[in-house]
Design an enzyme around this catalytic site. Sequence first.
Site, short mmCIF file in Angstrom:
data_model
loop_
_atom_site.label_atom_id
_atom_site.label_comp_id
_atom_site.label_asym_id
_atom_site.label_seq_id
_atom_site.Cartn_x
_atom_site.Cartn_y
_atom_site.Cartn_z
N LYS A 1 1.06 -1.32 -0.06
CA LYS A 1 -0.11 -0.39 0.19
C LYS A 1 1.07 1.39 0.21
O LYS A 1 2.02 1.56 0.20
CB LYS A 1 -1.01 0.20 1.62
CG LYS A 1 -1.72 0.90 1.79
CD LYS A 1 -2.45 0.76 2.71
CE LYS A 1 -3.66 2.16 2.34
NZ LYS A 1 -4.57 1.38 3.99
N SER B 1 -9.43 2.07 3.12
CA SER B 1 -8.77 2.46 2.11
C SER B 1 -7.53 1.68 0.80
O SER B 1 -7.10 2.11 0.08
CB SER B 1 -8.09 3.75 2.83
OG SER B 1 -7.46 3.17 3.69
N SER C 1 -9.83 -0.20 7.42
CA SER C 1 -9.46 -1.05 6.05
C SER C 1 -8.74 -1.54 5.09
O SER C 1 -8.15 -1.52 4.08
CB SER C 1 -8.65 0.73 5.89
OG SER C 1 -8.94 1.73 5.54
#
Length: 486
Positions: free
Chosen positions: A79, A154, A178
Amino acid sequence: MSELLDRSIGDIAALLARGECSSVDLVQGLLHRIDSRDGDLSAYVSVDRDDALGQAQRADKARSEGDHRDLLGIPIAVKDILNVTGQPCTCASRILDGYVAPYDATAIARLRDAGLLFVGRTNMDEFAMGSSTENSTVGVTRNPWNTACVPGGSSGGSAAAVAAGEAVAALGTDTGGSIRQPAAFCGCVGLKPSYGRVSRYGLTAYASSLDQIGPLTHCVDDAARILQVIAGADPLDCTCLDVVVPDYRAALGGDLSGIRLGLPREYFVQGIDADVEQAVRGAIQQCEALGAEIVEVSLPHTEYAVSTYYIIATAEASANLARFDGVRYGLRAPGGKDPIDMYGKTRAAGFGDEVKRRILLGTYVLSSGYHDAYYVTAQKVRTLIRRDFEKVFESCDALLTPVAPTAAYRLGSVSDDPLSMYLGDIFTATANLAGICAVAVPCGFTSDKLPVGLQIVGGPYQEDRILQIAHAYEQSTEWHTMKPER
Ligand code: GLN
Protein backbone atom coordinates in the site's frame (compact mmCIF):
# COMPACT_ATOMS: atom_id res chain seq x y z
CA MET A 1 2.18 -18.89 -15.52
CA SER A 2 -1.05 -17.03 -14.89
CA GLU A 3 -2.37 -19.91 -12.75
CA LEU A 4 0.73 -19.66 -10.63
CA LEU A 5 -0.27 -16.18 -9.53
CA ASP A 6 -3.48 -17.50 -7.99
CA ARG A 7 -1.65 -20.10 -5.92
CA SER A 8 -0.94 -19.71 -2.23
CA ILE A 9 2.39 -18.50 -0.93
CA GLY A 10 2.98 -22.02 0.40
CA ASP A 11 2.48 -23.58 -3.05
CA ILE A 12 4.67 -21.01 -4.74
CA ALA A 13 7.41 -21.41 -2.12
CA ALA A 14 7.39 -25.17 -2.75
CA LEU A 15 7.67 -24.68 -6.52
CA LEU A 16 10.55 -22.26 -6.06
CA ALA A 17 12.30 -24.63 -3.66
CA ARG A 18 12.01 -27.53 -6.14
CA GLY A 19 13.29 -25.34 -8.96
CA GLU A 20 10.00 -25.76 -10.87
CA CYS A 21 9.75 -22.02 -11.32
CA SER A 22 12.05 -19.09 -10.71
CA SER A 23 11.43 -15.79 -9.10
CA VAL A 24 12.04 -14.11 -12.46
CA ASP A 25 9.28 -16.31 -14.00
CA LEU A 26 7.01 -15.24 -11.21
CA VAL A 27 7.70 -11.53 -11.52
CA GLN A 28 7.43 -11.67 -15.32
CA GLY A 29 4.06 -13.38 -14.99
CA LEU A 30 2.98 -10.75 -12.54
CA LEU A 31 4.07 -7.88 -14.78
CA HIS A 32 2.24 -9.52 -17.65
CA ARG A 33 -0.93 -9.85 -15.57
CA ILE A 34 -0.63 -6.23 -14.48
CA ASP A 35 -0.25 -5.17 -18.14
CA SER A 36 -3.32 -7.05 -19.21
CA ARG A 37 -5.56 -6.31 -16.24
CA ASP A 38 -4.55 -3.15 -14.44
CA GLY A 39 -5.64 -0.84 -17.23
CA ASP A 40 -9.22 -1.60 -16.15
CA LEU A 41 -8.66 -1.92 -12.41
CA SER A 42 -5.97 0.62 -11.47
CA ALA A 43 -4.98 -1.36 -8.42
CA TYR A 44 -1.42 -0.07 -8.66
CA VAL A 45 -0.22 3.49 -8.31
CA SER A 46 3.26 2.64 -9.53
CA VAL A 47 5.25 -0.40 -10.62
CA ASP A 48 8.99 -0.29 -11.18
CA ARG A 49 9.50 -3.15 -13.64
CA ASP A 50 13.28 -3.02 -13.86
CA ASP A 51 13.66 -2.84 -10.14
CA ALA A 52 11.21 -5.75 -9.64
CA LEU A 53 13.06 -7.92 -12.17
CA GLY A 54 16.40 -6.96 -10.62
CA GLN A 55 15.18 -8.05 -7.20
CA ALA A 56 13.93 -11.33 -8.70
CA GLN A 57 17.27 -11.99 -10.42
CA ARG A 58 19.11 -11.43 -7.18
CA ALA A 59 16.74 -13.79 -5.36
CA ASP A 60 17.26 -16.51 -7.99
CA LYS A 61 21.00 -16.05 -7.76
CA ALA A 62 20.94 -16.28 -3.97
CA ARG A 63 18.89 -19.49 -4.23
CA SER A 64 21.32 -21.01 -6.70
CA GLU A 65 24.08 -20.25 -4.20
CA GLY A 66 22.36 -22.15 -1.42
CA ASP A 67 20.03 -19.60 0.21
CA HIS A 68 17.02 -21.64 1.32
CA ARG A 69 14.86 -19.04 3.03
CA ASP A 70 11.25 -20.16 2.70
CA LEU A 71 9.89 -16.96 1.23
CA LEU A 72 12.92 -16.03 -0.86
CA GLY A 73 11.88 -14.52 -4.19
CA ILE A 74 8.17 -14.16 -3.48
CA PRO A 75 6.75 -10.79 -4.53
CA ILE A 76 4.38 -8.75 -2.38
CA ALA A 77 2.48 -5.55 -3.23
CA VAL A 78 2.61 -2.65 -0.79
CA LYS A 79 0.00 0.00 0.00
CA ASP A 80 1.32 3.41 -0.99
CA ILE A 81 1.49 4.54 2.64
CA LEU A 82 4.43 2.37 3.74
CA ASN A 83 8.01 3.49 3.19
CA VAL A 84 10.17 1.26 0.99
CA THR A 85 13.70 2.55 0.38
CA GLY A 86 14.05 4.17 -3.03
CA GLN A 87 10.36 3.94 -3.94
CA PRO A 88 7.84 6.80 -4.01
CA CYS A 89 5.41 6.91 -1.10
CA THR A 90 2.60 9.31 -1.99
CA CYS A 91 -0.29 8.15 0.24
CA ALA A 92 -2.32 8.87 -2.93
CA SER A 93 -1.93 12.57 -2.13
CA ARG A 94 -0.60 15.46 -4.17
CA ILE A 95 1.14 16.76 -1.07
CA LEU A 96 3.73 13.97 -1.27
CA ASP A 97 4.46 14.58 -4.96
CA GLY A 98 8.03 13.65 -5.72
CA TYR A 99 8.79 12.17 -2.30
CA VAL A 100 10.99 9.08 -2.46
CA ALA A 101 11.35 7.04 0.74
CA PRO A 102 14.88 7.13 2.15
CA TYR A 103 14.27 4.18 4.50
CA ASP A 104 12.32 0.95 4.99
CA ALA A 105 9.36 0.68 7.35
CA THR A 106 10.08 -2.03 9.93
CA ALA A 107 7.46 -4.36 8.39
CA ILE A 108 9.14 -3.89 5.01
CA ALA A 109 12.64 -4.44 6.42
CA ARG A 110 11.46 -7.71 7.98
CA LEU A 111 9.86 -8.90 4.76
CA ARG A 112 13.05 -7.97 2.90
CA ASP A 113 15.12 -9.97 5.40
CA ALA A 114 12.79 -12.90 4.81
CA GLY A 115 13.56 -12.65 1.08
CA LEU A 116 10.34 -11.08 -0.27
CA LEU A 117 10.36 -8.67 -3.24
CA PHE A 118 8.53 -5.39 -3.59
CA VAL A 119 6.94 -5.09 -7.02
CA GLY A 120 4.73 -2.06 -6.78
CA ARG A 121 2.64 0.34 -4.77
CA THR A 122 -1.09 -0.05 -4.46
CA ASN A 123 -3.80 2.60 -4.61
CA MET A 124 -5.67 3.82 -1.54
CA ASP A 125 -7.86 6.58 -0.23
CA GLU A 126 -5.70 9.66 0.36
CA PHE A 127 -3.87 9.16 3.68
CA ALA A 128 -6.09 6.09 4.24
CA MET A 129 -9.14 8.27 4.83
CA GLY A 130 -12.06 6.51 3.23
CA SER A 131 -13.81 3.23 2.59
CA SER A 132 -13.93 3.01 -1.19
CA THR A 133 -10.56 4.12 -2.68
CA GLU A 134 -12.52 6.88 -4.42
CA ASN A 135 -10.65 9.50 -2.37
CA SER A 136 -7.39 8.76 -4.18
CA THR A 137 -5.93 11.69 -6.10
CA VAL A 138 -4.44 9.15 -8.50
CA GLY A 139 -7.83 7.88 -9.70
CA VAL A 140 -10.31 5.26 -8.57
CA THR A 141 -9.59 1.54 -8.30
CA ARG A 142 -12.28 -0.85 -9.55
CA ASN A 143 -13.53 -4.09 -8.06
CA PRO A 144 -12.27 -7.12 -10.04
CA TRP A 145 -15.63 -8.89 -9.53
CA ASN A 146 -17.54 -6.03 -11.13
CA THR A 147 -15.68 -3.04 -12.47
CA ALA A 148 -18.71 -0.78 -11.95
CA CYS A 149 -18.21 -1.26 -8.19
CA VAL A 150 -15.70 0.01 -5.64
CA PRO A 151 -13.07 -2.36 -4.24
CA GLY A 152 -13.62 -1.00 -0.73
CA GLY A 153 -11.02 1.02 1.09
CA SER A 154 -8.83 2.42 2.10
CA SER A 155 -6.54 -0.51 1.08
CA GLY A 156 -8.64 -1.02 -2.07
CA GLY A 157 -5.64 -1.31 -4.39
CA SER A 158 -4.10 -4.08 -2.29
CA ALA A 159 -7.38 -6.03 -2.17
CA ALA A 160 -8.11 -5.60 -5.89
CA ALA A 161 -4.53 -6.63 -6.80
CA VAL A 162 -4.74 -9.86 -4.78
CA ALA A 163 -8.24 -10.73 -6.02
CA ALA A 164 -7.26 -10.13 -9.65
CA GLY A 165 -4.07 -12.17 -9.37
CA GLU A 166 -2.02 -9.02 -9.90
CA ALA A 167 -0.29 -9.77 -6.59
CA VAL A 168 0.46 -12.95 -4.67
CA ALA A 169 -0.16 -11.06 -1.44
CA ALA A 170 -0.24 -7.44 -0.31
CA LEU A 171 0.24 -5.28 2.73
CA GLY A 172 -2.48 -2.90 3.83
CA THR A 173 -3.19 -0.76 6.86
CA ASP A 174 -6.28 -0.70 9.03
CA THR A 175 -7.31 2.24 11.20
CA GLY A 176 -11.06 1.60 11.23
CA GLY A 177 -11.50 -1.31 8.82
CA SER A 178 -9.25 -0.55 5.87
CA ILE A 179 -7.81 -4.07 5.54
CA ARG A 180 -10.91 -6.09 6.41
CA GLN A 181 -13.55 -4.18 4.45
CA PRO A 182 -11.70 -4.17 1.08
CA ALA A 183 -10.76 -7.83 1.67
CA ALA A 184 -14.47 -8.58 2.11
CA PHE A 185 -15.48 -6.49 -0.93
CA CYS A 186 -12.90 -8.23 -3.15
CA GLY A 187 -13.19 -11.78 -1.75
CA CYS A 188 -9.81 -12.16 -0.10
CA VAL A 189 -8.48 -12.69 3.40
CA GLY A 190 -7.55 -9.56 5.40
CA LEU A 191 -6.04 -9.53 8.87
CA LYS A 192 -5.88 -6.57 11.24
CA PRO A 193 -3.46 -7.48 14.02
CA SER A 194 -3.92 -6.25 17.59
CA TYR A 195 -2.59 -2.79 18.33
CA GLY A 196 1.07 -3.23 19.23
CA ARG A 197 1.54 -6.53 17.37
CA VAL A 198 3.20 -5.01 14.28
CA SER A 199 5.56 -2.04 14.32
CA ARG A 200 4.17 1.15 12.82
CA TYR A 201 7.64 2.57 12.15
CA GLY A 202 7.68 3.77 8.56
CA LEU A 203 3.90 3.72 8.22
CA THR A 204 2.72 7.24 7.41
CA ALA A 205 0.51 7.98 10.40
CA TYR A 206 -3.21 8.63 10.01
CA ALA A 207 -4.47 8.00 13.58
CA SER A 208 -1.57 6.72 15.65
CA SER A 209 -3.60 5.04 18.40
CA LEU A 210 -5.62 3.04 15.85
CA ASP A 211 -3.34 2.28 12.87
CA GLN A 212 -2.04 -1.25 12.26
CA ILE A 213 -0.31 -2.91 9.30
CA GLY A 214 -1.53 -6.32 8.11
CA PRO A 215 -1.71 -8.72 5.17
CA LEU A 216 -4.29 -9.18 2.39
CA THR A 217 -3.94 -12.66 0.92
CA HIS A 218 -5.55 -15.49 -1.07
CA CYS A 219 -5.95 -17.67 2.01
CA VAL A 220 -5.57 -17.83 5.80
CA ASP A 221 -2.33 -19.80 5.69
CA ASP A 222 -0.75 -16.97 3.66
CA ALA A 223 -1.93 -14.39 6.19
CA ALA A 224 -0.31 -16.45 8.96
CA ARG A 225 2.95 -16.59 7.02
CA ILE A 226 3.09 -12.83 6.48
CA LEU A 227 2.10 -12.01 10.05
CA GLN A 228 4.84 -14.34 11.28
CA VAL A 229 7.42 -12.21 9.49
CA ILE A 230 6.15 -8.74 10.41
CA ALA A 231 4.99 -9.29 14.02
CA GLY A 232 7.05 -8.54 17.11
CA ALA A 233 8.61 -5.81 19.22
CA ASP A 234 10.59 -3.03 17.58
CA PRO A 235 12.84 -0.53 19.35
CA LEU A 236 11.79 2.03 16.72
CA ASP A 237 8.12 1.94 17.81
CA CYS A 238 7.52 2.07 21.54
CA THR A 239 3.85 1.13 21.07
CA CYS A 240 4.88 -2.18 19.51
CA LEU A 241 4.95 -4.48 22.48
CA ASP A 242 7.31 -7.24 23.48
CA VAL A 243 4.71 -9.99 23.57
CA VAL A 244 5.78 -13.49 22.50
CA VAL A 245 5.09 -14.11 18.80
CA PRO A 246 3.70 -17.65 18.57
CA ASP A 247 4.12 -19.95 15.59
CA TYR A 248 0.96 -18.90 13.74
CA ARG A 249 0.96 -21.76 11.27
CA ALA A 250 1.33 -24.32 14.05
CA ALA A 251 -2.07 -23.15 15.30
CA LEU A 252 -3.79 -24.00 12.00
CA GLY A 253 -5.61 -27.26 11.45
CA GLY A 254 -8.25 -29.18 13.30
CA ASP A 255 -11.92 -28.49 13.80
CA LEU A 256 -13.69 -26.07 16.09
CA SER A 257 -14.72 -28.42 18.89
CA GLY A 258 -14.40 -26.86 22.30
CA ILE A 259 -14.46 -23.33 20.82
CA ARG A 260 -17.10 -20.87 21.91
CA LEU A 261 -18.05 -18.19 19.41
CA GLY A 262 -20.15 -15.16 20.30
CA LEU A 263 -22.61 -13.39 18.03
CA PRO A 264 -22.91 -9.78 19.17
CA ARG A 265 -26.60 -8.92 19.04
CA GLU A 266 -25.83 -5.31 18.02
CA TYR A 267 -24.07 -6.52 14.85
CA PHE A 268 -27.13 -8.27 13.48
CA VAL A 269 -29.55 -5.41 13.23
CA GLN A 270 -31.84 -3.90 10.67
CA GLY A 271 -30.00 -2.17 7.91
CA ILE A 272 -27.73 -5.05 7.00
CA ASP A 273 -28.12 -6.08 3.41
CA ALA A 274 -30.20 -9.28 3.27
CA ASP A 275 -27.71 -11.18 1.09
CA VAL A 276 -24.85 -10.22 3.40
CA GLU A 277 -26.78 -11.39 6.43
CA GLN A 278 -27.69 -14.66 4.74
CA ALA A 279 -24.08 -15.42 3.81
CA VAL A 280 -22.84 -14.61 7.32
CA ARG A 281 -25.59 -16.72 8.91
CA GLY A 282 -24.58 -19.58 6.63
CA ALA A 283 -20.98 -19.22 7.83
CA ILE A 284 -22.11 -19.28 11.45
CA GLN A 285 -23.97 -22.53 10.83
CA GLN A 286 -20.91 -23.95 9.20
CA CYS A 287 -18.79 -23.08 12.25
CA GLU A 288 -21.36 -24.82 14.40
CA ALA A 289 -21.20 -27.87 12.15
CA LEU A 290 -17.42 -27.84 12.67
CA GLY A 291 -17.97 -28.22 16.40
CA ALA A 292 -18.10 -24.65 17.72
CA GLU A 293 -20.60 -23.64 20.35
CA ILE A 294 -22.47 -20.50 19.28
CA VAL A 295 -23.79 -18.08 21.90
CA GLU A 296 -25.44 -14.69 21.64
CA VAL A 297 -23.59 -11.87 23.39
CA SER A 298 -24.00 -8.11 23.73
CA LEU A 299 -21.62 -5.22 23.03
CA PRO A 300 -23.92 -2.48 24.29
CA HIS A 301 -21.80 0.53 23.31
CA THR A 302 -21.61 -0.42 19.63
CA GLU A 303 -24.01 2.35 18.63
CA TYR A 304 -21.43 4.96 19.70
CA ALA A 305 -18.54 3.39 17.83
CA VAL A 306 -18.74 5.38 14.59
CA SER A 307 -18.97 8.79 16.29
CA THR A 308 -16.24 7.87 18.79
CA TYR A 309 -14.02 6.64 15.99
CA TYR A 310 -14.51 9.76 13.86
CA ILE A 311 -13.66 12.06 16.76
CA ILE A 312 -10.51 10.22 17.81
CA ALA A 313 -9.30 9.44 14.28
CA THR A 314 -9.76 13.01 13.03
CA ALA A 315 -8.20 14.52 16.16
CA GLU A 316 -5.09 12.40 15.69
CA ALA A 317 -5.08 13.00 11.94
CA SER A 318 -5.18 16.78 12.39
CA ALA A 319 -2.01 16.55 14.50
CA ASN A 320 -0.25 13.95 12.32
CA LEU A 321 -0.89 15.79 9.07
CA ALA A 322 0.55 19.04 10.41
CA ARG A 323 3.95 17.80 9.26
CA PHE A 324 3.04 18.19 5.59
CA ASP A 325 3.93 21.83 5.17
CA GLY A 326 6.03 22.04 2.02
CA VAL A 327 9.26 22.70 3.89
CA ARG A 328 11.36 19.56 3.65
CA TYR A 329 9.73 17.18 1.16
CA GLY A 330 6.82 16.73 -1.17
CA LEU A 331 4.84 19.51 -2.78
CA ARG A 332 5.59 23.20 -2.26
CA ALA A 333 3.08 25.57 -3.83
CA PRO A 334 4.68 28.58 -5.49
CA GLY A 335 4.04 32.21 -4.63
CA GLY A 336 4.12 32.14 -0.81
CA LYS A 337 4.88 35.66 0.52
CA ASP A 338 6.19 34.31 3.83
CA PRO A 339 6.35 30.89 5.55
CA ILE A 340 2.76 31.04 6.85
CA ASP A 341 1.44 31.97 3.43
CA MET A 342 3.54 29.17 1.87
CA TYR A 343 2.16 26.57 4.33
CA GLY A 344 -1.39 27.69 3.57
CA LYS A 345 -0.97 27.62 -0.19
CA THR A 346 0.83 24.25 -0.09
CA ARG A 347 -1.77 22.59 2.12
CA ALA A 348 -4.66 24.07 0.13
CA ALA A 349 -3.18 22.72 -3.10
CA GLY A 350 -1.83 19.46 -1.70
CA PHE A 351 -4.70 17.92 0.28
CA GLY A 352 -7.93 16.60 -1.20
CA ASP A 353 -11.42 17.44 0.08
CA GLU A 354 -11.87 14.49 2.43
CA VAL A 355 -8.48 15.06 4.05
CA LYS A 356 -9.30 18.74 4.53
CA ARG A 357 -12.68 17.84 6.00
CA ARG A 358 -10.99 15.58 8.55
CA ILE A 359 -8.28 18.08 9.47
CA LEU A 360 -11.03 20.64 10.11
CA LEU A 361 -13.11 18.18 12.12
CA GLY A 362 -10.10 17.09 14.15
CA THR A 363 -9.00 20.65 14.83
CA TYR A 364 -12.54 21.46 15.94
CA VAL A 365 -12.88 18.56 18.39
CA LEU A 366 -9.52 19.46 19.95
CA SER A 367 -10.13 23.19 20.16
CA SER A 368 -10.46 24.79 23.57
CA GLY A 369 -14.09 24.88 24.60
CA TYR A 370 -14.92 21.72 22.63
CA HIS A 371 -12.06 19.49 23.75
CA ASP A 372 -13.88 18.16 26.82
CA ALA A 373 -17.24 17.86 25.12
CA TYR A 374 -15.91 15.87 22.16
CA TYR A 375 -12.41 14.52 22.51
CA VAL A 376 -12.43 13.66 26.20
CA THR A 377 -15.93 12.20 25.95
CA ALA A 378 -14.86 10.08 22.99
CA GLN A 379 -11.90 8.75 24.98
CA LYS A 380 -14.25 7.74 27.78
CA VAL A 381 -16.61 5.99 25.38
CA ARG A 382 -13.60 4.25 23.84
CA THR A 383 -12.89 2.75 27.27
CA LEU A 384 -16.50 1.57 27.52
CA ILE A 385 -16.24 -0.07 24.11
CA ARG A 386 -13.02 -1.81 25.13
CA ARG A 387 -14.67 -3.05 28.32
CA ASP A 388 -17.61 -4.43 26.34
CA PHE A 389 -15.14 -6.65 24.51
CA GLU A 390 -13.22 -7.60 27.67
CA LYS A 391 -16.46 -8.78 29.16
CA VAL A 392 -17.54 -10.96 26.23
CA PHE A 393 -14.08 -12.47 25.91
CA GLU A 394 -14.45 -13.78 29.47
CA SER A 395 -16.93 -16.28 28.08
CA CYS A 396 -16.10 -16.51 24.36
CA ASP A 397 -12.99 -17.42 22.38
CA ALA A 398 -13.90 -15.12 19.51
CA LEU A 399 -16.83 -13.32 17.87
CA LEU A 400 -18.43 -13.82 14.46
CA THR A 401 -19.87 -10.78 12.67
CA PRO A 402 -20.36 -9.34 9.20
CA VAL A 403 -17.40 -7.21 8.02
CA ALA A 404 -19.63 -4.48 6.63
CA PRO A 405 -23.38 -3.90 6.34
CA THR A 406 -23.26 -4.23 2.54
CA ALA A 407 -21.19 -5.79 -0.20
CA ALA A 408 -19.34 -3.58 -2.71
CA TYR A 409 -21.48 -0.73 -4.05
CA ARG A 410 -21.37 1.11 -7.33
CA LEU A 411 -18.69 3.73 -7.91
CA GLY A 412 -20.02 7.16 -7.07
CA SER A 413 -23.13 5.91 -5.29
CA VAL A 414 -21.97 6.79 -1.75
CA SER A 415 -19.06 9.15 -2.28
CA ASP A 416 -21.20 12.31 -2.13
CA ASP A 417 -22.52 11.40 1.29
CA PRO A 418 -19.68 11.25 3.83
CA LEU A 419 -21.97 10.32 6.71
CA SER A 420 -23.35 7.24 5.06
CA MET A 421 -19.81 6.29 4.03
CA TYR A 422 -18.74 6.64 7.70
CA LEU A 423 -21.63 4.44 8.87
CA GLY A 424 -20.23 1.58 6.80
CA ASP A 425 -17.39 1.32 9.37
CA ILE A 426 -19.72 0.28 12.19
CA PHE A 427 -18.62 -3.38 12.42
CA THR A 428 -14.90 -2.80 11.91
CA ALA A 429 -13.93 0.41 13.76
CA THR A 430 -14.78 -1.18 17.12
CA ALA A 431 -11.80 -3.57 16.96
CA ASN A 432 -9.44 -0.63 16.36
CA LEU A 433 -10.92 1.33 19.25
CA ALA A 434 -10.49 -1.70 21.51
CA GLY A 435 -7.00 -2.52 20.16
CA ILE A 436 -7.97 -6.12 19.43
CA CYS A 437 -7.43 -8.31 16.36
CA ALA A 438 -9.86 -9.34 13.64
CA VAL A 439 -9.75 -11.17 10.32
CA ALA A 440 -12.05 -11.09 7.29
CA VAL A 441 -12.57 -14.34 5.33
CA PRO A 442 -14.71 -14.92 2.23
CA CYS A 443 -18.07 -16.49 3.15
CA GLY A 444 -20.23 -16.30 0.04
CA PHE A 445 -21.69 -14.04 -2.61
CA THR A 446 -24.66 -11.75 -3.03
CA SER A 447 -27.22 -12.37 -5.75
CA ASP A 448 -25.22 -9.84 -7.82
CA LYS A 449 -22.18 -12.12 -7.52
CA LEU A 450 -20.25 -9.83 -5.23
CA PRO A 451 -18.18 -11.37 -2.43
CA VAL A 452 -19.24 -11.26 1.23
CA GLY A 453 -16.87 -11.43 4.19
CA LEU A 454 -17.17 -13.01 7.61
CA GLN A 455 -15.34 -11.18 10.40
CA ILE A 456 -13.76 -13.16 13.23
CA VAL A 457 -12.80 -10.91 16.14
CA GLY A 458 -10.40 -11.99 18.89
CA GLY A 459 -9.00 -10.55 22.10
CA PRO A 460 -5.65 -8.74 22.30
CA TYR A 461 -2.81 -10.83 20.82
CA GLN A 462 -5.18 -13.68 19.98
CA GLU A 463 -4.19 -13.70 16.30
CA ASP A 464 -3.31 -17.40 16.54
CA ARG A 465 -6.80 -18.21 17.71
CA ILE A 466 -8.71 -16.19 15.10
CA LEU A 467 -6.45 -17.54 12.37
CA GLN A 468 -7.17 -21.07 13.55
CA ILE A 469 -10.92 -20.45 13.44
CA ALA A 470 -10.69 -18.70 10.07
CA HIS A 471 -8.62 -21.56 8.68
CA ALA A 472 -11.01 -24.26 9.89
CA TYR A 473 -13.92 -22.39 8.33
CA GLU A 474 -12.08 -21.60 5.10
CA GLN A 475 -10.91 -25.18 4.59
CA SER A 476 -14.45 -26.47 4.95
CA THR A 477 -15.73 -24.19 2.15
CA GLU A 478 -14.85 -23.39 -1.45
CA TRP A 479 -15.26 -19.61 -1.26
CA HIS A 480 -11.58 -18.78 -1.13
CA THR A 481 -10.92 -20.77 -4.31
CA MET A 482 -13.33 -18.69 -6.41
CA LYS A 483 -11.69 -15.97 -8.47
CA PRO A 484 -13.12 -13.21 -10.62
CA GLU A 485 -12.99 -13.69 -14.37
CA ARG A 486 -9.64 -12.73 -15.76
N1 GLN B 1 -13.15 4.12 6.60
C1 GLN B 1 -12.44 4.52 7.77
C2 GLN B 1 -11.99 5.95 7.64
O1 GLN B 1 -12.29 6.51 6.66
C3 GLN B 1 -11.29 3.60 8.04
C4 GLN B 1 -10.10 3.90 7.23
C5 GLN B 1 -8.91 3.07 7.61
O2 GLN B 1 -9.02 2.04 8.29
N2 GLN B 1 -7.75 3.57 7.25
O3 GLN B 1 -11.35 6.49 8.47
